[in-house]
Design a protein around this motif. Structure first.
Motif, PDB file in Angstrom:
ATOM      1  N   GLU A 137       0.843  -1.200   0.000  1.00 52.51           N
ATOM      2  CA  GLU A 137       0.000   0.000   0.000  1.00 52.51           C
ATOM      3  C   GLU A 137       0.878   1.251   0.000  1.00 52.51           C
ATOM      4  N   GLU A 138       0.413   2.258  -0.708  1.00 46.04           N
ATOM      5  CA  GLU A 138       1.068   3.555  -0.674  1.00 46.04           C
ATOM      6  C   GLU A 138      -0.010   4.624  -0.755  1.00 46.04           C
ATOM      7  N   ASP A 139      -0.015   5.526   0.201  1.00 48.01           N
ATOM      8  CA  ASP A 139      -0.998   6.615   0.245  1.00 48.01           C
ATOM      9  C   ASP A 139      -2.440   6.106   0.133  1.00 48.01           C
ATOM     10  N   GLY A 140      -2.716   4.986   0.780  1.00 47.54           N
ATOM     11  CA  GLY A 140      -4.064   4.433   0.776  1.00 47.54           C
ATOM     12  C   GLY A 140      -4.431   3.638  -0.456  1.00 47.54           C
ATOM     13  N   ASN A 141      -3.516   3.510  -1.414  1.00 46.70           N
ATOM     14  CA  ASN A 141      -3.782   2.748  -2.638  1.00 46.70           C
ATOM     15  C   ASN A 141      -3.068   1.404  -2.605  1.00 46.70           C
ATOM     16  N   ILE A 142      -3.766   0.359  -2.999  1.00 37.78           N
ATOM     17  CA  ILE A 142      -3.175  -0.972  -3.094  1.00 37.78           C
ATOM     18  C   ILE A 142      -2.450  -1.065  -4.430  1.00 37.78           C
ATOM     19  N   LEU A 143      -1.143  -1.258  -4.374  1.00 42.73           N
ATOM     20  CA  LEU A 143      -0.321  -1.320  -5.576  1.00 42.73           C
ATOM     21  C   LEU A 143       0.033  -2.738  -5.995  1.00 42.73           C
ATOM     22  N   ALA A 144       0.007  -3.662  -5.041  1.00 39.55           N
ATOM     23  CA  ALA A 144       0.376  -5.050  -5.335  1.00 39.55           C
ATOM     24  C   ALA A 144      -0.211  -5.954  -4.265  1.00 39.55           C
ATOM     25  N   CYS A 145      -0.297  -7.231  -4.608  1.00 41.34           N
ATOM     26  CA  CYS A 145      -0.863  -8.204  -3.667  1.00 41.34           C
ATOM     27  C   CYS A 145      -0.357  -9.595  -4.023  1.00 41.34           C
ATOM     28  N   GLY A 146      -0.411 -10.484  -3.046  1.00 37.67           N
ATOM     29  CA  GLY A 146      -0.021 -11.864  -3.289  1.00 37.67           C
ATOM     30  C   GLY A 146      -0.012 -12.661  -2.006  1.00 37.67           C
ATOM     31  N   GLY A 147      -0.085 -13.979  -2.168  1.00 33.79           N
ATOM     32  CA  GLY A 147      -0.079 -14.834  -0.994  1.00 33.79           C
ATOM     33  C   GLY A 147       0.084 -16.291  -1.342  1.00 33.79           C
ATOM     34  N   TYR A 148      -0.226 -17.131  -0.369  1.00 39.69           N
ATOM     35  CA  TYR A 148      -0.171 -18.577  -0.575  1.00 39.69           C
ATOM     36  C   TYR A 148      -1.305 -19.236   0.195  1.00 39.69           C
ATOM     37  N   GLY A 149      -1.662 -20.421  -0.256  1.00 40.45           N
ATOM     38  CA  GLY A 149      -2.678 -21.215   0.415  1.00 40.45           C
ATOM     39  C   GLY A 149      -2.410 -22.684   0.175  1.00 40.45           C
ATOM     40  N   PRO A 150      -3.112 -23.550   0.890  1.00 41.46           N
ATOM     41  CA  PRO A 150      -2.880 -24.982   0.726  1.00 41.46           C
ATOM     42  C   PRO A 150      -3.236 -25.445  -0.688  1.00 41.46           C
ATOM     43  N   PHE A 151      -2.499 -26.438  -1.167  1.00 42.11           N
ATOM     44  CA  PHE A 151      -2.807 -27.049  -2.451  1.00 42.11           C
ATOM     45  C   PHE A 151      -3.550 -28.351  -2.192  1.00 42.11           C
ATOM     46  N   LYS A 152      -4.636 -28.536  -2.894  1.00 42.24           N
ATOM     47  CA  LYS A 152      -5.473 -29.728  -2.689  1.00 42.24           C
ATOM     48  C   LYS A 152      -4.682 -31.008  -2.902  1.00 42.24           C
ATOM     49  N   GLY A 153      -4.884 -31.930  -1.980  1.00 42.84           N
ATOM     50  CA  GLY A 153      -4.348 -33.265  -2.169  1.00 42.84           C
ATOM     51  C   GLY A 153      -2.998 -33.543  -1.542  1.00 42.84           C
ATOM     52  N   ASP A 154      -2.267 -32.532  -1.095  1.00 36.24           N
ATOM     53  CA  ASP A 154      -0.953 -32.776  -0.507  1.00 36.24           C
ATOM     54  C   ASP A 154      -0.670 -31.727   0.558  1.00 36.24           C
ATOM     55  N   GLY A 155      -0.615 -32.149   1.802  1.00 33.31           N
ATOM     56  CA  GLY A 155      -0.393 -31.232   2.916  1.00 33.31           C
ATOM     57  C   GLY A 155       1.010 -30.650   2.986  1.00 33.31           C
ATOM     58  N   ASN A 156       1.925 -31.149   2.149  1.00 33.86           N
ATOM     59  CA  ASN A 156       3.290 -30.630   2.126  1.00 33.86           C
ATOM     60  C   ASN A 156       3.494 -29.547   1.071  1.00 33.86           C
ATOM     61  N   ILE A 157       2.458 -29.320   0.256  1.00 34.73           N
ATOM     62  CA  ILE A 157       2.569 -28.372  -0.853  1.00 34.73           C
ATOM     63  C   ILE A 157       1.559 -27.241  -0.672  1.00 34.73           C
ATOM     64  N   CYS A 158       2.053 -26.021  -0.810  1.00 37.37           N
ATOM     65  CA  CYS A 158       1.147 -24.880  -0.867  1.00 37.37           C
ATOM     66  C   CYS A 158       1.200 -24.317  -2.284  1.00 37.37           C
TER      67      CYS A 158
END
Length: 155
Positions: A57-78
């Motif tokens: 964020e800069e000056d109240g504006n979202i400039l970029a985003c990203g993340g991670y979450g679980p991948f279906k079928g394998d608890g060792n992989i996101c």
């Protein structure tokens, strides 16, 4: 610029950023993040301990985003998910900032990180290769997206 965890007040701006980015590449099609059902409320979706999502964020504006979450079928992989940078903020190192945060946080919960993208996103593919993601010949079993490039990386 400030890197921080997504908050509910960001949901609309992040959805707009993601959809606008996809539209610019002609990727506003089924099988992409454009139509993901959780897109309207990413804060809730990434609230689980096994997932995380950040915004820049800069000056109240979202400039970029990203993340991670679980991948279906394998608890060792996101899965690296929804990493986007607004057009006006590209070339400022925001992808690297997010990627460093995502990889650092994900290794506390997973052994590998997977991602799906398209060959149309040339700059993104260069980023993934710089971060030592290894290109796969096909998607991992359980994949639900209509992409044509797949990567896997050890954490």
């Amino acid at each position: 610029m400030k890197l921080r965890t997504i908050e509910s007040k960001d949901n609309c701006a992040v959805k707009t950023l993601i959809q606008t980015s996809l539209e610019s590449f002609g990727l506003d099609i089924p099988g992409t993040a454009y139509f993901d059902p959780q897109l309207a409320d990413l804060t809730s979706y990434y609230a689980a301990e096994s997932a995380a999502y950040w915004v820049v964020e800069e000056d109240g504006n979202i400039l970029a985003c990203g993340g991670y979450g679980p991948f279906k079928g394998d608890g060792n992989i996101c899965e690296l998910q929804k990493l986007y940078v607004a057009e006006q903020a590209q070339g400022k190192g925001l992808s690297k900032l997010l990627m460093d945060q995502i990889l650092l946080a994900a290794k506390d919960h997973y052994q590998h990180i997977y991602l799906e993208t398209t060959s149309k996103l040339e700059v993104a593919n260069i980023l993934y290769q710089k971060y030592q993601f290894h290109k796969l010949d096909q998607p991992l079993p359980g994949s639900e997206h209509a992409m044509d490039v797949w990567y896997l990386r050890d954490l």
